[in-house]
Design a protein around this motif. Structure first.
Motif, PDB file in Angstrom:
ATOM      1  N   MET A  40       1.190  -1.388   0.164  1.00 26.60           N
ATOM      2  CA  MET A  40       0.089  -0.152  -0.261  1.00 26.60           C
ATOM      3  C   MET A  40       1.021   1.280   0.265  1.00 26.60           C
ATOM      4  O   MET A  40       2.141   1.243   0.558  1.00 26.60           O
ATOM      5  N   LEU A  41       0.220   2.821  -0.292  1.00 25.12           N
ATOM      6  CA  LEU A  41       1.210   3.479  -0.790  1.00 25.12           C
ATOM      7  C   LEU A  41       0.604   4.546   0.312  1.00 25.12           C
ATOM      8  O   LEU A  41      -0.105   4.933   0.675  1.00 25.12           O
ATOM      9  N   ASP A  42       1.747   4.555   1.522  1.00 25.85           N
ATOM     10  CA  ASP A  42       1.536   5.483   2.873  1.00 25.85           C
ATOM     11  C   ASP A  42       1.442   6.855   2.537  1.00 25.85           C
ATOM     12  O   ASP A  42       1.737   7.194   1.217  1.00 25.85           O
ATOM     13  N   GLU A  43       1.006   8.106   3.176  1.00 25.80           N
ATOM     14  CA  GLU A  43       1.348   8.920   3.165  1.00 25.80           C
ATOM     15  C   GLU A  43       3.131   9.981   2.681  1.00 25.80           C
ATOM     16  O   GLU A  43       3.337  10.687   2.123  1.00 25.80           O
ATOM     17  N   ALA A  44       3.726   8.918   3.617  1.00 18.06           N
ATOM     18  CA  ALA A  44       5.249   9.571   3.043  1.00 18.06           C
ATOM     19  C   ALA A  44       5.206   9.214   1.275  1.00 18.06           C
ATOM     20  O   ALA A  44       6.543  10.055   0.553  1.00 18.06           O
ATOM     21  N   GLY A  45       4.990   7.643   1.398  1.00 17.47           N
ATOM     22  CA  GLY A  45       5.019   7.143  -0.024  1.00 17.47           C
ATOM     23  C   GLY A  45       5.043   8.357  -1.276  1.00 17.47           C
ATOM     24  O   GLY A  45       5.071   8.388  -2.139  1.00 17.47           O
ATOM     25  N   LEU A  46       3.531   8.229  -0.691  1.00 18.66           N
ATOM     26  CA  LEU A  46       2.367   9.463  -1.694  1.00 18.66           C
ATOM     27  C   LEU A  46       3.177  11.340  -1.931  1.00 18.66           C
ATOM     28  O   LEU A  46       3.013  11.592  -3.158  1.00 18.66           O
ATOM     29  N   TYR A  47       3.604  11.260  -1.377  1.00 18.11           N
ATOM     30  CA  TYR A  47       4.494  12.261  -0.706  1.00 18.11           C
ATOM     31  C   TYR A  47       6.036  12.705  -1.794  1.00 18.11           C
ATOM     32  O   TYR A  47       5.743  13.487  -2.846  1.00 18.11           O
ATOM     33  N   ARG A  48       6.367  11.345  -2.083  1.00 21.87           N
ATOM     34  CA  ARG A  48       7.686  10.802  -2.831  1.00 21.87           C
ATOM     35  C   ARG A  48       7.190  11.120  -4.282  1.00 21.87           C
ATOM     36  O   ARG A  48       7.605  11.660  -5.183  1.00 21.87           O
ATOM     37  N   LEU A  49       6.207  10.337  -4.175  1.00 22.02           N
ATOM     38  CA  LEU A  49       5.689   9.672  -5.630  1.00 22.02           C
ATOM     39  C   LEU A  49       4.905  11.466  -6.309  1.00 22.02           C
ATOM     40  O   LEU A  49       5.545  11.866  -7.391  1.00 22.02           O
ATOM     41  N   LEU A  50       4.492  12.283  -5.932  1.00 21.27           N
ATOM     42  CA  LEU A  50       4.369  12.944  -6.411  1.00 21.27           C
ATOM     43  C   LEU A  50       4.665  14.216  -6.074  1.00 21.27           C
ATOM     44  O   LEU A  50       5.169  14.902  -7.598  1.00 21.27           O
ATOM     45  N   ALA A  51       6.030  14.340  -5.249  1.00 17.38           N
ATOM     46  CA  ALA A  51       7.268  14.918  -5.925  1.00 17.38           C
ATOM     47  C   ALA A  51       7.729  14.548  -7.191  1.00 17.38           C
ATOM     48  O   ALA A  51       8.491  15.403  -7.808  1.00 17.38           O
ATOM     49  N   TRP A  52       8.055  13.470  -7.205  1.00 17.83           N
ATOM     50  CA  TRP A  52       9.074  12.583  -8.754  1.00 17.83           C
ATOM     51  C   TRP A  52       8.009  13.185  -9.479  1.00 17.83           C
ATOM     52  O   TRP A  52       8.605  13.503 -10.767  1.00 17.83           O
ATOM     53  N   LEU A  53       7.659  12.975  -9.481  1.00 21.23           N
ATOM     54  CA  LEU A  53       5.735  13.169 -10.762  1.00 21.23           C
ATOM     55  C   LEU A  53       5.560  14.321 -10.899  1.00 21.23           C
ATOM     56  O   LEU A  53       4.945  15.469 -12.080  1.00 21.23           O
ATOM     57  N   SER A  54       6.099  15.768 -10.806  1.00 21.18           N
ATOM     58  CA  SER A  54       5.773  16.958 -10.797  1.00 21.18           C
ATOM     59  C   SER A  54       6.020  17.511 -11.799  1.00 21.18           C
ATOM     60  O   SER A  54       7.497  17.319 -11.687  1.00 21.18           O
ATOM     61  N   PRO A  55       5.169  18.352 -12.261  1.00 17.91           N
ATOM     62  CA  PRO A  55       5.991  19.547 -13.313  1.00 17.91           C
ATOM     63  C   PRO A  55       6.996  19.807 -12.952  1.00 17.91           C
ATOM     64  O   PRO A  55       7.953  20.273 -13.187  1.00 17.91           O
ATOM     65  N   SER A  56       7.857  20.249 -11.497  1.00 14.36           N
ATOM     66  CA  SER A  56       8.286  21.078 -10.946  1.00 14.36           C
ATOM     67  C   SER A  56       9.553  20.162 -10.680  1.00 14.36           C
ATOM     68  O   SER A  56      10.933  21.096 -10.096  1.00 14.36           O
ATOM     69  N   TYR A  57       9.490  18.454 -10.476  1.00 18.06           N
ATOM     70  CA  TYR A  57      10.677  18.494 -10.608  1.00 18.06           C
ATOM     71  C   TYR A  57      11.761  18.730 -12.162  1.00 18.06           C
ATOM     72  O   TYR A  57      11.387  18.385 -12.695  1.00 18.06           O
ATOM     73  N   PRO A  58      12.936  18.818 -11.414  1.00 21.67           N
ATOM     74  CA  PRO A  58      13.952  19.476 -12.841  1.00 21.67           C
ATOM     75  C   PRO A  58      14.305  18.045 -13.740  1.00 21.67           C
ATOM     76  O   PRO A  58      15.218  18.132 -14.142  1.00 21.67           O
ATOM     77  N   ILE A  59      13.588  18.085 -14.332  1.00 21.72           N
ATOM     78  CA  ILE A  59      13.471  16.995 -15.559  1.00 21.72           C
ATOM     79  C   ILE A  59      13.825  17.606 -17.057  1.00 21.72           C
ATOM     80  O   ILE A  59      14.823  16.531 -17.988  1.00 21.72           O
ATOM     81  N   GLY A  60      13.403  18.654 -17.159  1.00 21.10           N
ATOM     82  CA  GLY A  60      13.224  19.337 -18.729  1.00 21.10           C
ATOM     83  C   GLY A  60      12.401  18.198 -18.933  1.00 21.10           C
ATOM     84  O   GLY A  60      12.177  18.713 -21.080  1.00 21.10           O
ATOM     85  N   GLY A 103      11.754   3.867  -7.433  1.00 17.61           N
ATOM     86  CA  GLY A 103      10.966   3.008  -6.424  1.00 17.61           C
ATOM     87  C   GLY A 103      10.792   2.356  -6.229  1.00 17.61           C
ATOM     88  O   GLY A 103      10.779   1.872  -5.219  1.00 17.61           O
ATOM     89  N   GLY A 104      11.535   1.550  -6.630  1.00 19.14           N
ATOM     90  CA  GLY A 104      12.060   0.167  -5.987  1.00 19.14           C
ATOM     91  C   GLY A 104      12.632  -0.279  -4.831  1.00 19.14           C
ATOM     92  O   GLY A 104      12.785  -0.597  -3.955  1.00 19.14           O
ATOM     93  N   LEU A 105      13.862   1.440  -5.139  1.00 16.58           N
ATOM     94  CA  LEU A 105      15.025   1.148  -4.074  1.00 16.58           C
ATOM     95  C   LEU A 105      14.311   1.725  -2.643  1.00 16.58           C
ATOM     96  O   LEU A 105      14.663   1.555  -1.757  1.00 16.58           O
ATOM     97  N   GLN A 106      13.143   2.761  -2.636  1.00 17.72           N
ATOM     98  CA  GLN A 106      12.383   2.991  -1.945  1.00 17.72           C
ATOM     99  C   GLN A 106      11.520   2.451  -1.996  1.00 17.72           C
ATOM    100  O   GLN A 106      10.767   3.409  -1.031  1.00 17.72           O
ATOM    101  N   GLN A 107      11.059   1.280  -1.708  1.00 20.29           N
ATOM    102  CA  GLN A 107       9.665   0.823  -2.002  1.00 20.29           C
ATOM    103  C   GLN A 107       8.106   1.120  -1.522  1.00 20.29           C
ATOM    104  O   GLN A 107       7.601   1.641  -1.069  1.00 20.29           O
ATOM    105  N   LEU A 108       8.341   2.112  -2.909  1.00 22.86           N
ATOM    106  CA  LEU A 108       6.993   2.691  -3.598  1.00 22.86           C
ATOM    107  C   LEU A 108       6.263   1.247  -4.396  1.00 22.86           C
ATOM    108  O   LEU A 108       6.890   0.351  -4.992  1.00 22.86           O
ATOM    109  N   PRO A 109       4.949   1.289  -4.109  1.00 22.56           N
ATOM    110  CA  PRO A 109       4.318   0.549  -4.378  1.00 22.56           C
ATOM    111  C   PRO A 109       4.661   0.151  -6.359  1.00 22.56           C
ATOM    112  O   PRO A 109       4.453   1.627  -6.563  1.00 22.56           O
ATOM    113  N   VAL A 110       4.464  -0.662  -7.057  1.00 23.04           N
ATOM    114  CA  VAL A 110       4.776  -0.535  -8.123  1.00 23.04           C
ATOM    115  C   VAL A 110       2.901  -0.082  -9.784  1.00 23.04           C
ATOM    116  O   VAL A 110       3.958   0.815  -9.998  1.00 23.04           O
ATOM    117  N   ALA A 111       2.303  -0.535  -9.064  1.00 25.58           N
ATOM    118  CA  ALA A 111       1.190   0.031  -9.539  1.00 25.58           C
ATOM    119  C   ALA A 111       0.949   1.664  -9.551  1.00 25.58           C
ATOM    120  O   ALA A 111       1.195   2.385 -10.908  1.00 25.58           O
TER     121      ALA A 111
END
Length: 226
Positions: free
Chosen positions: A1-21, A139-147
């Motif tokens: 299951m995706l807990d609050e901390a995992g959700l925060y991390r997922l939203l950060a990584w996939l946010s348009p503000s994450y500077p990957i161009g 995601g795998g290293l930091q134990q975020l669920p894959v789905a």
């Protein structure tokens, strides 16, 4: 299951503000609009649905799943990274994926450090890294669920191209969001298929994407790098 901390991390990584161009790429959409293939909300939805179901988004989602599962297996992960780097039909598409993947790894190592990311970066130094491999590994290293990671990646893929279409067509912001909402059932339908797809039977079927990308390389007026 995706807990609050995992959700925060997922939203950060996939946010348009994450500077990957990501904002600087249109994935061939700029030429598809120039050629009249995409001209309004309806044709944009059709174009993006095909990319999600049969194009790079589909391939990336499966490779992301595999990288997530192989996050502790260096040999398999290196094979996946080589495969993903090769799985692009044009030079612009290769640049798009590798630049974003490299940027994601650099930023994530700094903001969300993990020894496995450092080991991978040292081992792969100077070699192209596709974005789905970098995201799946983190995601795998930091134990975020894959789905939810896959669903978020597919949403981000579509959202970035909707944003490009809003700027190029031009398409109103409301129509852009309507297009993104229309793609939600597509992502929901794709998720179990991505989770079940054997890697050795993975394929794509989006020749018009490669055609648009190749023509974009010589397009006279361009806002985007792909």
């Amino acid at each position: 299951m995706l807990d609050e901390a995992g959700l925060y991390r997922l939203l950060a990584w996939l946010s348009p503000s994450y500077p990957i161009g990501a904002f600087s790429y249109s994935h061939g959409l700029e030429y598809a609009i120039e050629a009249g293939l995409v001209r309004d909300r309806a044709t944009l939805i059709l174009w993006l649905e095909h990319l999600l179901r049969h194009g790079a988004a589909w391939v990336d989602a499966v490779l992301l799943r595999e990288a997530h599962a192989a996050s502790a297996d260096a040999d398999k992960l290196d094979d996946l990274a080589d495969l993903a780097a090769a799985w692009r039909g044009t030079s612009e598409m290769a640049l798009e994926s590798a630049q974003q993947g490299g940027s994601f790894l650099t930023i994530t190592r700094a903001a969300w450090p993990h020894p496995g990311l450092e080991e991978f970066a040292a081992r792969r130094k100077g070699r192209p890294l596709a974005l789905p491999i970098a995201l799946g590994l983190a995601g795998g290293l930091q134990q975020l669920p894959v789905a939810p990671l896959i669903a978020g990646y597919l949403h981000g893929f579509a959202a970035n191209l909707v944003s490009a279409a809003v700027r190029i067509i031009p398409l109103g912001q409301t129509d852009g969001q309507k297009a993104l909402a229309a793609l939600a059932p597509v992502v929901a339908d794709l998720l179990p298929k991505v989770l079940a797809q054997p890697l050795d039977r993975l394929a794509s079927a989006a020749p018009m994407l490669d055609w648009a990308s190749m023509n974009h390389e010589t397009q006279y007026t361009r806002l985007f790098r792909s």
